[in-house]
Design a protein around this motif. Structure first.
Motif, PDB file in Angstrom:
ATOM      1  N   ALA A  15       0.832  -1.205   0.000  1.00  0.00           N
ATOM      2  CA  ALA A  15       0.000   0.000   0.000  1.00  0.00           C
ATOM      3  C   ALA A  15       0.867   1.255   0.000  1.00  0.00           C
ATOM      4  O   ALA A  15       0.584   2.225  -0.716  1.00  0.00           O
ATOM      5  N   ALA A  16       1.941   1.247   0.777  1.00  0.00           N
ATOM      6  CA  ALA A  16       2.848   2.403   0.812  1.00  0.00           C
ATOM      7  C   ALA A  16       3.464   2.646  -0.557  1.00  0.00           C
ATOM      8  O   ALA A  16       3.558   3.792  -1.011  1.00  0.00           O
ATOM      9  N   LEU A  17       3.851   1.579  -1.234  1.00  0.00           N
ATOM     10  CA  LEU A  17       4.431   1.706  -2.573  1.00  0.00           C
ATOM     11  C   LEU A  17       3.403   2.245  -3.567  1.00  0.00           C
ATOM     12  O   LEU A  17       3.720   3.082  -4.402  1.00  0.00           O
ATOM     13  N   PHE A  18       2.139   1.783  -3.433  1.00  0.00           N
ATOM     14  CA  PHE A  18       1.076   2.269  -4.315  1.00  0.00           C
ATOM     15  C   PHE A  18       0.922   3.785  -4.194  1.00  0.00           C
ATOM     16  O   PHE A  18       0.870   4.498  -5.187  1.00  0.00           O
ATOM     17  N   GLU A  23       1.536   9.591  -6.902  1.00  0.00           N
ATOM     18  CA  GLU A  23       1.852  10.992  -7.193  1.00  0.00           C
ATOM     19  C   GLU A  23       2.556  11.116  -8.541  1.00  0.00           C
ATOM     20  O   GLU A  23       2.215  11.972  -9.349  1.00  0.00           O
ATOM     21  N   GLU A  24       3.523  10.251  -8.796  1.00  0.00           N
ATOM     22  CA  GLU A  24       4.225  10.289 -10.082  1.00  0.00           C
ATOM     23  C   GLU A  24       3.294   9.903 -11.218  1.00  0.00           C
ATOM     24  O   GLU A  24       3.344  10.491 -12.293  1.00  0.00           O
ATOM     25  N   ARG A  25       2.412   8.960 -10.982  1.00  0.00           N
ATOM     26  CA  ARG A  25       1.452   8.564 -12.024  1.00  0.00           C
ATOM     27  C   ARG A  25       0.503   9.710 -12.362  1.00  0.00           C
ATOM     28  O   ARG A  25       0.137   9.897 -13.512  1.00  0.00           O
ATOM     29  N   VAL A  26       0.089  10.460 -11.369  1.00  0.00           N
ATOM     30  CA  VAL A  26      -0.785  11.612 -11.613  1.00  0.00           C
ATOM     31  C   VAL A  26      -0.052  12.637 -12.472  1.00  0.00           C
ATOM     32  O   VAL A  26      -0.614  13.194 -13.417  1.00  0.00           O
ATOM     33  N   ARG A  27       1.218  12.896 -12.162  1.00  0.00           N
ATOM     34  CA  ARG A  27       2.011  13.831 -12.973  1.00  0.00           C
ATOM     35  C   ARG A  27       2.141  13.326 -14.411  1.00  0.00           C
ATOM     36  O   ARG A  27       1.963  14.086 -15.360  1.00  0.00           O
ATOM     37  N   GLN A  28       2.449  12.051 -14.565  1.00  0.00           N
ATOM     38  CA  GLN A  28       2.577  11.474 -15.901  1.00  0.00           C
ATOM     39  C   GLN A  28       1.245  11.493 -16.641  1.00  0.00           C
ATOM     40  O   GLN A  28       1.198  11.783 -17.840  1.00  0.00           O
ATOM     41  N   LYS A 139      -3.569   5.338 -16.918  1.00  0.00           N
ATOM     42  CA  LYS A 139      -2.269   5.601 -16.285  1.00  0.00           C
ATOM     43  C   LYS A 139      -2.296   5.297 -14.787  1.00  0.00           C
ATOM     44  O   LYS A 139      -1.347   4.720 -14.258  1.00  0.00           O
ATOM     45  N   LEU A 140      -3.353   5.675 -14.123  1.00  0.00           N
ATOM     46  CA  LEU A 140      -3.402   5.482 -12.676  1.00  0.00           C
ATOM     47  C   LEU A 140      -3.568   4.013 -12.285  1.00  0.00           C
ATOM     48  O   LEU A 140      -3.125   3.609 -11.211  1.00  0.00           O
ATOM     49  N   PHE A 141      -4.202   3.234 -13.135  1.00  0.00           N
ATOM     50  CA  PHE A 141      -4.484   1.855 -12.765  1.00  0.00           C
ATOM     51  C   PHE A 141      -3.756   0.838 -13.647  1.00  0.00           C
ATOM     52  O   PHE A 141      -4.178  -0.303 -13.742  1.00  0.00           O
ATOM     53  N   GLU A 142      -2.642   1.264 -14.228  1.00  0.00           N
ATOM     54  CA  GLU A 142      -1.890   0.326 -15.072  1.00  0.00           C
ATOM     55  C   GLU A 142      -1.091  -0.650 -14.242  1.00  0.00           C
ATOM     56  O   GLU A 142      -0.806  -0.481 -13.106  1.00  0.00           O
TER      57      GLU A 142
END
Length: 142
Positions: A15-18, A23-28, A139-142
């Motif tokens: 969960a911590a890794l998710f 945050e990076e996925r949102v930026r991408q 992107k968020l759920f890949e």
């Protein structure tokens, strides 16, 4: 008098890794949305310019937003549009801005006369949120 209750918890490693990656996925995702909608707008402007029949060379059409190789009216393909492409993306915090267009010397005159980019935006603006939604979800759920 109200009651209070407190407890401590921690996230498991997965969960911590998710959340760390989110945050990076949102930026991408936001970068991808801006790129995709900019290309959609550019493609629509290219189609309008070509289909209206106002432009007799391929340079303007091939330089809108990104380099393409649409043939001119006489069938000659102009591929050297690199120096005329306007495609500039900048990020300022959470804001991503993309400038698209063409810097051929007659681009301003064409826009004033035929409203190509403005008409393209009018045609694409309702679809852009749909494109954004798909890209963000992917992107968020890949």
């Amino acid at each position: 008098m109200g009651k209070r209750f407190a407890f401590e918890f921690s996230l498991d490693e997965k969960a911590a890794l998710f959340f760390e990656k989110s945050e990076e996925r949102v930026r991408q995702a936001s970068d991808n949305v801006v790129e995709a909608t900019g290309m959609f707008w550019s493609d629509t402007a290219k189609t309008i310019a070509r289909d209206d029949g106002h432009i007799d060379t391929g340079l303007y059409v091939n330089s809108i937003g990104y380099k393409t190789e649409f043939p001119s009216k006489d069938g000659v393909s102009l591929v050297d549009a690199d120096g005329y492409v306007i495609h500039k993306k900048e990020r300022d915090g959470d804001i991503v801005e993309l400038q698209v267009g063409s810097s051929v010397e007659y681009a301003d005159d064409l826009e004033k006369k035929y409203n190509i980019m403005a008409r393209a935006l009018d045609k694409t603006k309702e679809e852009m949120p749909k494109i954004a939604k798909k890209i963000i979800a992917n992107k968020l759920f890949e």
